[in-house]
Enzyme design. Structure first.
Site, short mmCIF file in Angstrom:
data_model
loop_
_atom_site.label_atom_id
_atom_site.label_comp_id
_atom_site.label_asym_id
_atom_site.label_seq_id
_atom_site.Cartn_x
_atom_site.Cartn_y
_atom_site.Cartn_z
N ARG A 20 0.89 -1.18 0.00
CA ARG A 20 0.00 0.00 0.00
C ARG A 20 0.91 1.21 0.00
O ARG A 20 1.60 1.47 1.00
CB ARG A 20 -0.92 -0.02 1.23
N HIS B 154 -7.26 0.67 -6.61
CA HIS B 154 -7.50 -0.24 -5.46
C HIS B 154 -8.15 -1.52 -5.99
O HIS B 154 -9.33 -1.79 -5.75
CB HIS B 154 -8.41 0.47 -4.46
N GLN C 226 -10.06 -4.13 -3.71
CA GLN C 226 -11.37 -3.66 -3.24
C GLN C 226 -12.45 -3.99 -4.26
O GLN C 226 -13.50 -4.54 -3.92
CB GLN C 226 -11.31 -2.15 -3.00
N ASP D 63 -17.49 6.65 -1.40
CA ASP D 63 -16.21 6.53 -0.68
C ASP D 63 -15.93 7.89 -0.06
O ASP D 63 -16.59 8.89 -0.38
CB ASP D 63 -15.10 6.12 -1.68
N CYS E 54 -16.56 1.25 0.37
CA CYS E 54 -15.37 0.42 0.63
C CYS E 54 -14.94 0.49 2.10
O CYS E 54 -14.22 -0.39 2.56
CB CYS E 54 -14.23 0.84 -0.28
N ARG F 284 -13.34 -9.12 0.95
CA ARG F 284 -11.92 -8.81 0.73
C ARG F 284 -11.07 -10.05 1.01
O ARG F 284 -10.13 -10.36 0.30
CB ARG F 284 -11.48 -7.65 1.65
N1 CP Z 1 -11.36 -0.53 2.16
C1 CP Z 1 -10.08 -0.58 2.60
O1 CP Z 1 -9.14 -0.77 1.83
O2 CP Z 1 -9.95 -0.45 3.94
P1 CP Z 1 -8.57 -0.22 4.74
O3 CP Z 1 -8.05 1.12 4.34
O4 CP Z 1 -8.96 -0.28 6.19
O5 CP Z 1 -7.62 -1.31 4.36
N1 NVA Z 2 -10.14 6.38 -1.44
C1 NVA Z 2 -9.81 5.95 -0.12
C2 NVA Z 2 -10.02 4.47 0.02
C3 NVA Z 2 -9.72 3.92 1.37
C4 NVA Z 2 -9.90 2.44 1.43
C5 NVA Z 2 -8.36 6.32 0.19
O1 NVA Z 2 -7.51 6.19 -0.69
O2 NVA Z 2 -8.08 6.76 1.31
#
Ligand code: CP
Ligand code: NVA
Length: 312
Positions: free
Chosen positions: A103, A130, A133, A223, A263, A291
């Site tokens: 990440r 993502h 997701q 989101d 999400c 997930r």
């Molecule tokens: N939806 C999602 O990716 O959640 P986290 O940021 O908690 O991993």
């Molecule tokens: N768009 C959000 C998704 C979190 C799972 C972010 O990038 O923070």
């Protein structure tokens, strides 16, 4: 399928649907206590530059259920690109572990990591996309709407962000309808949007009126307005996204049985009201659960391809 999973653009329609099928099988097998363990003796390195609940827990739990182990590495642990180059980290990890999930703030970091790693690298969220997701979301949609999503219309209300980019890649390949309602200036990645519109003519649309986006939709997705890394823009975004909240009034434009998707994490009272998020049409915790299964399917598939020498 490549060695890695950095975006859904790397997958064919058949591969996306096969991952969904595998996720459904793994979910049923887990419930019956008969899950496979193809990753015995294998290790997943987990590089997280940003916080996470769902992605971290589901990858750690998933690899363990498949018989493997994991090592969690924060930015403070390895200081990607500062203490050591991304290329050197990739080459070190490739000598010890079997898979990487990362990440990162910048998608370019993921691409560099994957380029220098000789093992599969999975995108656990970047500024651009993502994919895990949206794979889990497709599993969730199929559970609630049946396996053939070609007639399904998805509305996304909010920021044209990383999650939207992955939805566009999925819509272009799987062939469902996708309408984004976003304020002007918050459109998704232009190249990803154009590619999705070319693959799925007439069914991938960006509008600036949330009610128009939601009209007749089978599922309404939202989101956060401010993604991780954009915190300095929070106040401006709150002003710009006023009117783009998913609430009961907006939901009245969708189909009466439209699903509510998010999400997570959710900010109740901002992008979605608590009554809609907690309402009977909400499938947000099914998405979170899936997930686990979708990512197990991805890990098994990438590992099998490495083992068989098919990975590019
Ligand atoms: N939806 C999602 O990716 O959640 P986290 O940021 O908690 O991993
Ligand atoms: N768009 C959000 C998704 C979190 C799972 C972010 O990038 O923070």
């Amino acid at each position: 399928m490549n060695k890695d999973l950095l975006s859904l653009a790397e997958l064919s329609r058949e591969e996306i649907l096969a991952i969904c099928d595998d996720a459904e099988t793994l979910k049923a097998e887990l419930r019956s206590g008969m899950g496979p363990r193809p990753l015995v003796g294998r290790t997943l390195a987990m590089i997280f530059e940003k916080p996470s609940l769902r992605t971290r827990v589901t990858f750690e739990t998933g690899v363990k259920q498949l018989g493997g182990a994991s090592v969690y590495l924060t930015h403070e642990d390895i200081r990607l690109g500062e203490r050591e180059t991304v290329a050197d980290i990739a080459r070190n990890l490739s000598r010890w572990v079997d898979l990487v999930v990362a990440r990162t703030f910048s998608h370019a970091t993921l691409v560099e990591l994957a380029h220098h790693a000789t093992i599969p690298v999975i995108n656990g969220l970047s500024d651009l996309s993502h994919p895990c997701q949206v794979l889990a979301d497709l599993v969730t949609l199929r559970e609630h709407r049946g396996p053939d999503l070609s007639g399904t219309e998805i509305a996304f209300v909010g920021d044209g962000n990383n999650v939207v980019n992955s939805w566009l890649e999925a819509a272009g390949r799987v062939g469902f309808g996708f309408r984004l309602g976003c304020p002007r200036g918050y459109e998704p990645d232009a190249a990803i949007l154009a590619a999705a519109q070319e693959r799925n003519p007439g069914r991938v649309v960006v509008v600036h009126d949330p009610a128009e986006a939601v009209r007749g939709a089978d599922a309404v997705y939202t989101d956060v307005w401010t993604s991780m890394g954009q915190e300095a823009e929070t106040e401006r975004r709150r002003r710009d996204f006023a009117g783009f909240q998913v609430n009961a009034k907006l939901m009245s434009h969708a189909k009466p049985d439209a699903l509510v998707m998010h999400c997570l994490p959710a900010h109740r009272g901002e992008e979605i009201t608590a009554d809609v998020l907690e309402g009977p049409r909400s499938v947000v915790f099914d998405e979170a659960e899936n997930r686990l299964h979708a990512q197990k399917a991805v890990m098994v598939r990438l590992h099998e391809r490495m083992q068989s020498g098919q990975a590019r």
